[in-house]
Design an enzyme around this catalytic site. Structure first.
Site, PDB file in Angstrom:
ATOM      1  N   ASP A 194       0.804  -1.223   0.000  1.00 24.53           N
ATOM      2  CA  ASP A 194       0.000   0.000   0.000  1.00 24.53           C
ATOM      3  C   ASP A 194       0.834   1.270   0.000  1.00 24.53           C
ATOM      4  OD1 ASP A 194       1.042  -0.313   2.502  1.00 24.53           O
ATOM      5  OD2 ASP A 194      -0.870  -0.496   3.534  1.00 24.53           O
ATOM      6  N   GLY A 197       4.088   3.574   4.797  1.00 25.24           N
ATOM      7  CA  GLY A 197       3.274   3.294   5.973  1.00 25.24           C
ATOM      8  C   GLY A 197       2.442   2.038   5.758  1.00 25.24           C
ATOM      9  N   ASP A 215       7.776  -3.749   1.074  1.00 30.78           N
ATOM     10  CA  ASP A 215       7.091  -2.718   0.279  1.00 30.78           C
ATOM     11  C   ASP A 215       8.118  -1.726  -0.262  1.00 30.78           C
ATOM     12  OD1 ASP A 215       5.451  -0.837  -0.841  1.00 30.78           O
ATOM     13  OD2 ASP A 215       4.104  -0.682   0.882  1.00 30.78           O
ATOM     14  N   HIS A 236      12.144  -9.199  11.982  1.00 27.68           N
ATOM     15  CA  HIS A 236      10.788  -9.691  12.280  1.00 27.68           C
ATOM     16  C   HIS A 236      10.299 -10.634  11.184  1.00 27.68           C
ATOM     17  CE1 HIS A 236       6.510  -9.385  13.562  1.00 27.68           C
ATOM     18  NE2 HIS A 236       6.305  -9.508  12.261  1.00 27.68           N
ATOM     19  N   GLU A 237      10.429 -10.197   9.935  1.00 29.63           N
ATOM     20  CA  GLU A 237       9.911 -11.017   8.829  1.00 29.63           C
ATOM     21  C   GLU A 237      10.615 -12.365   8.742  1.00 29.63           C
ATOM     22  OE1 GLU A 237       7.224 -10.263   7.299  1.00 29.63           O
ATOM     23  OE2 GLU A 237       7.134  -8.315   8.295  1.00 29.63           O
ATOM     24  N   HIS A 240       9.096 -15.108  10.658  1.00 30.50           N
ATOM     25  CA  HIS A 240       8.045 -15.842   9.933  1.00 30.50           C
ATOM     26  C   HIS A 240       8.661 -16.846   8.964  1.00 30.50           C
ATOM     27  CE1 HIS A 240       5.056 -13.304  11.676  1.00 30.50           C
ATOM     28  NE2 HIS A 240       5.352 -12.235  10.964  1.00 30.50           N
ATOM     29  N   HIS A 246       2.959 -14.445  14.903  1.00 31.91           N
ATOM     30  CA  HIS A 246       3.040 -13.227  15.695  1.00 31.91           C
ATOM     31  C   HIS A 246       2.896 -13.536  17.187  1.00 31.91           C
ATOM     32  CE1 HIS A 246       1.998 -10.421  12.135  1.00 31.91           C
ATOM     33  NE2 HIS A 246       3.295 -10.464  12.366  1.00 31.91           N
TER      34      HIS A 246
END
Length: 519
Positions: A194, A197, A215, A236-237, A240, A246
């Site tokens: 998106d 942000g 992004d 963080h990613e 995963h 999470h």
């Protein structure tokens, strides 16, 4: 049911039907910021991140929620986010929903509301301990070049290898476990970005391939508060990509929300327990131990005898005089400081138990070292006089020592300090009042414009003892029991309270009393 209540729930049913028709056209799409009373937007958010079931495209109707139905979903989100549990779309809830965050769902499958363990495992893991990765597309809207991105991605992966037996290897082509891409908008996985942000990145669990997408519309940065910090987001990613979901603990790295720039990543115990449940605890590094009757090699100098326990420098002496010879962080994340014939392993805020130990016994090199640094290939280089040694963590590589003049052309003998500067990834050597920049990718590796005066590094004194690029992104300079924190962004000694220099004994070695020469 009164007229106003009946009207509300008819509107809610229409909203659900509308959402079903929208999702029929696209599995996922960018969301705009929420405002007070924006019920459809909040429902979209709850669906996207796993709190509400997404209406299937083939259904002909949407279930009507009970009066408490939406309230329950909001309470579930508020509980996970660690904010007051009101069941209402209040200002605190809207504020959290508008925070930049990871695009991975908070709820994976039908999770129970009460976990026996706080950390969350998705249910898949890699079956190997060496994970290969490559960066297929670099960011186009960033203050970093490709080398900077490589370094930050490597640091982010090291967050997890520091506490497990995992290793990571970057490849430039071919098949890998984790492919990393910076993408715009819709990029082929049905989960479009998106722009600045909002959703910053998303990653797939091992069972789904492990790839991580960022992004490209966000402004990615390193070592500064503006933009979005790549190191934090990537760490963080990759959680995963390794199999973690999470965490509902707000201070954990695996919490879904971007908390703003933090200079140093410190894993919460919840993060450690989660990743170690998948890959085990990191084993202690193997140490090269010499038999007690052997002497260390002299290499042209008179060897000093191997110190006994009684002769080794005590921690009290280190606290009384915190002047050091060398300090380095090796590939496995452990930091060691050297003084005389002894060395110490540092914990987060003090000296680890069982130290000091003998340099000669554990490292198979003489004491009274000059300097040390760890290069991007994971190798550690230790210098003394006209020689240097290369190590893999604490294990010495064969064929050493070698002459500095042979391995580091253009660098003098008997250096004071050596470190990799985070500003450009090059090696810097300091001696006396001068410094040299060493670039192994250039010919010659040291330009004819060097040496240059140390006064170029604003606030750093001459004749330093050693320097260290630490895991929080700062460079630290040590001299005579004091240390200086250098801000690479402003290229001068950092500001702080208390001001720099500070006593190394108290701030680095955990000494409870500060001696007069260190104050």
């Amino acid at each position: 049911m009164n007229k106003s209540s009946s009207s509300f729930w008819r509107k809610l049913l229409c909203t659900l039907c509308f959402l079903a028709s929208v999702i029929k056209q696209s599995n996922s799409f960018p969301y705009s910021r929420l405002h007070n009373g924006n019920l459809p937007g909040a429902m979209m958010y709850l669906m996207r991140y796993g709190y509400m079931d997404t209406p299937h495209s083939h259904t002909k109707s949407a279930n009507l929620l009970s009066r408490d139905g939406l309230r329950d979903y909001l309470m579930d989100f508020q509980s996970f986010a660690g904010i007051p549990i009101t069941g209402e779309l209040d200002s605190s809830t809207i504020q959290v929903m508008n925070m930049p965050r990871c695009g991975v769902k908070d709820k994976v499958g039908r999770e129970v509301h009460v976990r026996k363990k706080r950390f969350a495992l998705q249910g898949s893991r890699w079956k190997v301990n060496e994970i290969k990765y490559k960066i297929s597309k670099y960011p186009s809207f960033s203050s970093m070049d490709h080398a900077d991105v490589d370094e930050e991605i490597g640091k982010a992966l090291m967050v997890w290898s520091n506490v497990t037996d995992l290793t990571f290897k970057q490849e430039r082509s071919g098949r890998v476990h984790i492919e990393i891409r910076f993408e715009d908008g819709e990029h082929g996985d049905g989960d479009p970005f998106d722009g600045e942000g909002g959703t910053l990145a998303h990653a797939y669990f091992p069972v789904y391939g492990g790839d991580a997408h960022f992004d490209n519309g966000d402004f990615w940065t390193m070592h500064e508060s503006r933009g979005t910090n790549l190191y934090q987001t990537a760490a963080h990613e990759f959680g995963h990509s390794l199999g973690l979901s999470h965490s509902e603990i707000p201070t954990a790295l695996m919490a879904p929300f971007y908390k703003g720039y933090e200079a140093q990543i410190i894993l919460h115990e919840d993060d450690k327990k989660g990743i170690q449940a998948l890959y085990g605890v990191k084993p202690e590094p193997k140490k090269a131990i010499l038999p007690i009757h052997l002497q260390p090699r002299s290499f042209g100098t008179t060897p000093s005898p191997i110190p006994t326990t009684e002769e080794a420098i005590s921690q009290e002496e280190l606290c009384n005089n915190a002047t050091i010879n060398a300090i380095v962080t090796v590939h496995d994340g452990n930091t060691y400081t050297f003084k005389g014939d002894a060395y110490w392993k540092l914990s987060n805020d003090a000296i680890a138990e069982g130290y000091p130990r003998s340099i000669a016994l554990d490292w198979d090199i003489p004491g009274n070292l000059d300097a040390a640094f760890t290069w991007s290939n994971g190798k550690t280089y230790i210098f003394k006089g006209k020689y240097y040694w290369r190590f893999s963590n604490m294990v010495q590589d064969p064929g050493y020592p070698k002459l500095i003049s042979a391995g580091f052309e253009g660098i003098p003998n008997h250096i004071d300090a050596a470190f990799v500067w985070s500003g450009n990834g090059k090696v810097y050597f300091f001696k006396g009042q001068k410094y040299w920049k060493f670039d192994p990718d250039s010919t010659p590796p040291v330009k004819n414009t060097y040496p240059k005066p140390i006064s170029n590094w604003e606030g750093i004194p001459d004749d330093i003892d050693d320097a260290l690029k630490y895991g929080n992104g700062y460079t630290y300079f040590f001299k005579a029991g004091l240390y200086y924190r250098f801000n690479d962004a402003t290229f001068k000694v950092d500001e702080g309270t208390p001001s720099f220099p500070r006593p190394a004994g108290y701030w680095w070695f955990g000494c409870q009393s500060i001696q007069s020469q260190d104050s």
